[in-house]
Design a protein around this motif. Structure first.
Motif, short mmCIF file in Angstrom:
data_model
loop_
_atom_site.label_atom_id
_atom_site.label_comp_id
_atom_site.label_asym_id
_atom_site.label_seq_id
_atom_site.Cartn_x
_atom_site.Cartn_y
_atom_site.Cartn_z
N ARG B 23 0.84 -1.20 0.00
CA ARG B 23 0.00 0.00 0.00
C ARG B 23 0.87 1.24 0.00
NH1 ARG B 23 -1.39 2.36 4.92
NH2 ARG B 23 -3.35 3.05 4.03
N PRO B 25 1.89 4.80 1.09
CA PRO B 25 1.66 5.49 2.37
C PRO B 25 0.76 6.73 2.23
CG PRO B 25 4.02 5.22 1.94
CD PRO B 25 3.30 4.78 0.70
N HIS B 26 0.55 7.18 1.00
CA HIS B 26 -0.26 8.38 0.78
C HIS B 26 -1.75 8.11 0.96
CE1 HIS B 26 -2.00 11.35 -2.37
NE2 HIS B 26 -1.99 11.94 -1.20
N ARG B 27 -2.31 7.27 0.10
CA ARG B 27 -3.75 7.01 0.18
C ARG B 27 -4.08 5.52 0.10
NH1 ARG B 27 -4.30 10.69 2.91
NH2 ARG B 27 -5.37 12.65 2.54
N GLY B 28 -3.12 4.66 0.45
CA GLY B 28 -3.40 3.24 0.61
C GLY B 28 -3.56 2.43 -0.67
N MET B 29 -3.26 3.03 -1.84
CA MET B 29 -3.40 2.30 -3.11
C MET B 29 -2.40 1.15 -3.15
SD MET B 29 -4.84 1.95 -6.05
CE MET B 29 -4.47 0.96 -7.50
N TYR B 45 -1.90 5.68 -8.51
CA TYR B 45 -2.96 6.63 -8.16
C TYR B 45 -2.55 8.09 -8.37
CZ TYR B 45 -7.15 8.07 -5.42
OH TYR B 45 -8.35 8.59 -4.98
N HIS B 46 -1.45 8.51 -7.74
CA HIS B 46 -1.04 9.91 -7.84
C HIS B 46 0.37 10.07 -8.37
CE1 HIS B 46 -4.23 9.95 -4.70
NE2 HIS B 46 -4.63 11.03 -5.36
N TRP B 48 3.17 9.09 -7.12
CA TRP B 48 4.26 9.24 -6.15
C TRP B 48 5.29 8.15 -6.43
CZ3 TRP B 48 2.78 10.90 -0.48
CH2 TRP B 48 1.93 12.01 -0.54
N ILE B 59 6.77 13.73 -5.76
CA ILE B 59 5.32 13.90 -5.69
C ILE B 59 4.93 14.81 -6.85
CG2 ILE B 59 3.44 14.88 -4.29
CD1 ILE B 59 5.02 14.09 -1.78
#
Ligand SMILES: [Fe+2]
Lengths: 284, 196
Positions: B23, B25-29, B45-46, B48, B59
């Motif tokens: 996962r 650490p940002h949003r669990g993806m 997801y983003h 990172w 980021i």
């Protein structure tokens, strides 16, 4: 877990009107409870498993109900009364995660270039400029304003890349609305929103709508654009761990672009929302 | 999966194997959906990105920001040996297994019921233990099958177990096929109903 007071006191959309035409005790699940919807000569009623009749209202193209006898009033969207707007309702889409995660994903611009590549964002323009987040204390809702993002194709009516301006509104723990620059009219906003039906703590049905000025696209065209975007989001939403939303700041680390998500999590916490929330150290 | 934790395995250009908590650490993806570029892993997801040691290296939403050192993927210990990938908890201090010789991975099968011990697994396979490597891995021999077999299992409790085998790089095709058949047969030996 039984739903906390804040969760319980809300109105929830459970479907569109045609979904219940001629319904005879059609089963619907809301907040881990089995409900039924019946249509008696055009009048819809909702009952819980004990046969108790629940409050209902028809608004924004959907049937709403609540488990509470004294619900918090459903928020206003005056745009629904404006002439010339077109309303397209997408219909329910099941997602295996907490509806709270869906709201947070909806508020998030930083994922556009990576998840909605070449539609809502491009990898060459990933930067999220700072935007304003404020609380409307009187209505107890969150607004994120002055959000700007470079988009190659912001909506079905867009013809090319543009800096799109956005406003986001969270008037309800399971509803969120996006106000975006209308590509064909000045000084008005197009609306896209989610009415989420929390089924279980980690499972939901997302009912979405589009309320726009658009003379070119068919309803089907608008629907397909929205469905395509949402299916890209669902692939992410069903792969976030844990499925419930962590509110403990030790668990997920935000950055500046997440200002709206930080405000949302803080607001849920301030309202003592617990149902649908992952507890720290709880096995995912 | 180890101890109910989902793991993302990846190898960078440097060839080194890495095992991280699955996962971001940002949003669990789940990082297993991420993209490997060079020696970094990028979250889907983003975007990172994380360097080979698990530290956040970029980021995209804030191109000018040096990511804070606190943003790190949780890294497990990981090593290659005997044709297997070995993973241990970050706090585990014992050395990673180092198995002599060239081995070729043969078969990985899932069984419903985890064996209670290495001995029980070897018995189920009709094998004799030659040398133990860990509590969950050993070199074994099976009468009638030419050469040694590297045998390991991962106990996943109520989810059963994974059985892995390797054979020496010099093993004949017949021996490799025989080991593969023995592995497959373990599914019958460790069926959920037989142990209930
Ligand atoms: Fe999205």
């Amino acid at each position: 877990m039984t739903p906390d007071t804040f969760t319980r006191s809300q109105w929830y959309a459970i479907g569109r009107l045609p979904d219940f035409e001629g319904a005879e005790a059609k089963p619907v699940r809301l907040l881990s409870q089995d409900l039924t919807v019946s249509d008696a000569a055009g009048v819809l009623s909702v009952n819980d498993a004990d046969g108790r009749s629940l409050l209902t209202q028809i608004r924004y193209g959907h049937l709403w109900t609540t488990l509470s006898d004294t619900p918090r009033p459903l928020y206003d969207m005056p745009e629904f009364d404006e002439p010339d707007r077109r309303l397209v309702t997408v219909g329910g889409v099941g997602v295996r995660c907490s509806g709270l995660r869906c709201v947070e994903n909806f508020l998030d611009m930083a994922h556009f270039p990576f998840v909605h590549t070449d539609i809502l964002g491009v990898e060459e323009h990933p930067s999220v400029e700072s935007y304003d987040v404020s609380m409307d204390a009187e209505k107890d809702e969150i607004w994120a304003t002055k959000c700007k993002f470079f988009q190659p194709m912001a909506s079905a009516a867009a013809s090319g890349g543009q800096m799109t301006e956005y406003k986001y509104r969270v008037p309800h723990p399971y509803s969120t609305i996006l106000y975006k620059t209308c590509p064909i009219r000045e000084d008005v906003w197009d609306l896209v929103g989610l009415f989420i039906q929390p089924v279980e703590e980690d499972e939901c049905i997302v009912h979405s709508f589009i309320l726009v000025f658009d003379e070119e696209n068919t309803d089907t065209g608008l629907l397909h654009f929205q469905q395509n975007i949402f299916l890209q989001d669902r692939m992410i939403l069903e792969n976030q761990v844990p499925r419930k939303l962590p509110l403990d700041p030790r668990w997920e680390l935000p950055t500046r672009a997440d200002a709206s998500s930080i405000a949302y999590r803080r607001w849920l916490k301030a309202n003592e929302l617990q149902w649908g929330v992952a507890l720290f150290n709880e096995a995912a | 999966m180890i101890a109910d934790n989902d793991i993302a395995l990846w190898r960078g250009e440097d060839g080194q194997i890495r095992a991280w908590e699955n996962r971001c650490p940002h949003r669990g993806m789940r990082l297993s959906y991420g993209i490997v570029r060079g020696n970094t892993l990028t979250c889907l997801y983003h975007g990172w990105s994380y360097d080979g040691a698990g530290a956040c290296a970029g980021i995209p939403a804030h191109p000018d920001l040096t990511p804070p050192k606190t943003i790190r993927a949780k890294a497990y210990r990981a090593a290659d040996s005997g044709g297997f990938i070995w993973v241990a908890n970050p706090g585990e201090t014992t050395a990673a297994p180092s198995i002599d010789g060239d081995w070729v991975p043969n078969r990985s099968v899932h069984i419903d019921q985890a064996p209670a011990s290495l001995n029980e697994l070897a018995d189920g396979m009709g094998a004799g233990l030659m040398s133990k490597i860990t509590d969950h891995a050993a070199i074994v021999r099976v009468p009638g099958v030419e050469g040694e077999i590297l045998l390991a299992f991962l106990d996943m409790k109520e989810h059963g177990a994974m059985i892995h085998t390797s054979v020496p790089a010099s093993a004949s095709e017949d021996a490799a096929i025989a080991v593969s058949k023995l592995s497959t047969r373990l599914r019958q030996v460790f069926k959920a109903s037989s142990a209930a």
